[in-house]
Design a protein around this motif. Sequence first.
Motif, PDB file in Angstrom:
ATOM      1  N   SER A   5       0.825  -1.202   0.000  1.00  0.00           N
ATOM      2  CA  SER A   5       0.000   0.000   0.000  1.00  0.00           C
ATOM      3  C   SER A   5       0.863   1.258   0.000  1.00  0.00           C
ATOM      4  CB  SER A   5      -0.916   0.000   1.231  1.00  0.00           C
ATOM      5  OG  SER A   5      -1.678   1.180   1.297  1.00  0.00           O
ATOM      6  N   ASP A  10      -0.987   5.687  -3.206  1.00  0.00           N
ATOM      7  CA  ASP A  10      -2.287   6.263  -3.527  1.00  0.00           C
ATOM      8  C   ASP A  10      -2.640   7.293  -2.455  1.00  0.00           C
ATOM      9  OD1 ASP A  10      -4.933   6.874  -4.019  1.00  0.00           O
ATOM     10  OD2 ASP A  10      -5.588   4.800  -4.286  1.00  0.00           O
ATOM     11  N   ALA A  12      -5.347   8.529  -1.659  1.00  0.00           N
ATOM     12  CA  ALA A  12      -6.642   8.251  -1.023  1.00  0.00           C
ATOM     13  C   ALA A  12      -6.578   7.042  -0.106  1.00  0.00           C
ATOM     14  CB  ALA A  12      -7.716   8.032  -2.093  1.00  0.00           C
ATOM     15  N   SER A  13      -5.421   6.407  -0.012  1.00  0.00           N
ATOM     16  CA  SER A  13      -5.291   5.207   0.802  1.00  0.00           C
ATOM     17  C   SER A  13      -5.091   5.566   2.278  1.00  0.00           C
ATOM     18  CB  SER A  13      -4.107   4.377   0.297  1.00  0.00           C
ATOM     19  OG  SER A  13      -4.002   3.169   1.000  1.00  0.00           O
ATOM     20  N   ASP A  14      -5.437   4.636   3.159  1.00  0.00           N
ATOM     21  CA  ASP A  14      -5.366   4.895   4.599  1.00  0.00           C
ATOM     22  C   ASP A  14      -3.939   4.850   5.153  1.00  0.00           C
ATOM     23  OD1 ASP A  14      -8.163   4.979   4.551  1.00  0.00           O
ATOM     24  OD2 ASP A  14      -8.331   2.842   5.007  1.00  0.00           O
ATOM     25  N   ASN A  76     -16.467   8.701   3.408  1.00  0.00           N
ATOM     26  CA  ASN A  76     -16.609   7.909   2.188  1.00  0.00           C
ATOM     27  C   ASN A  76     -18.072   7.527   2.005  1.00  0.00           C
ATOM     28  OD1 ASN A  76     -16.804   6.108   4.273  1.00  0.00           O
ATOM     29  ND2 ASN A  76     -15.067   4.853   3.672  1.00  0.00           N
ATOM     30  N   TRP A  82     -12.546   3.888  -0.776  1.00  0.00           N
ATOM     31  CA  TRP A  82     -11.451   4.842  -0.627  1.00  0.00           C
ATOM     32  C   TRP A  82     -12.026   6.131  -0.043  1.00  0.00           C
ATOM     33  CZ3 TRP A  82      -7.188   2.361  -0.916  1.00  0.00           C
ATOM     34  CH2 TRP A  82      -6.990   1.364  -1.860  1.00  0.00           C
ATOM     35  N   ASN A 102      -6.212  12.239   0.659  1.00  0.00           N
ATOM     36  CA  ASN A 102      -6.878  12.603  -0.597  1.00  0.00           C
ATOM     37  C   ASN A 102      -7.150  14.100  -0.708  1.00  0.00           C
ATOM     38  OD1 ASN A 102      -7.625  11.587  -3.075  1.00  0.00           O
ATOM     39  ND2 ASN A 102      -9.716  11.133  -2.489  1.00  0.00           N
TER      40      ASN A 102
END
Length: 211
Positions: A5, A10, A12-14, A76, A82, A102
């Motif tokens: 990950s 990304d 928007a990833s946690d 979300n 996401w 994000n």
Amino acid sequence: TMGGSLAHSDPASDLPAAVLALGGSLIAEGPGGQREIAVVDFFTGYFESSLAEDEMLTEVRVPKAPGASWNYQKFNRRAQDWAIVGVAAVEVGGATQVSLVNMGSTPLRAEAVESALAGGASAAEAAEVAASEGKRLTKAVKAKDDAARDLKKVQDSGADQEAINEAEAAYRSALKSWQDIRDGVEPEAVEAEEETEVEAEEPTEEEPAAE
């Protein structure tokens, strides 16, 4: 996986935002050996990182934080989606570290929010700072991405070198503005030049000469 990950980068990833808030570092290995990359320097753009093509992420390190309190919130549409937007916060020893999900082409540290909290701001006051900072980041990201697209169009169109140079300069300027906002660098104060209005003197009739 956690490493996958992070390497995917990304915004928007946690996990990228969580590790950024924790102030961790990442270990990359390749033919040239091993190197440690501060997480703040790891994410470089949409789905881009500072990993070289022949490197892979092998380890994630975060500082020990006994007694730390933390929270992670994201907005979300459905569970497990996401994040449309999100925030990760960690409080250690009275200091709060905050990262945004994000809100740009990379996960971002909310430097202005952290400064506000360190200065004694309430949660509501810090939220106002976050909203203002988010707007600035959004505008800066859009300007950077627009400038990058314009540069690509100019390069692909076969334009002359002068046009390419101008497009490159515009992109570099937009990129620096985004980086400054991302890193919490305050813009330099620019003193506005005062415009002095000069009233035109109306022509006067000459007095007749004395006879």
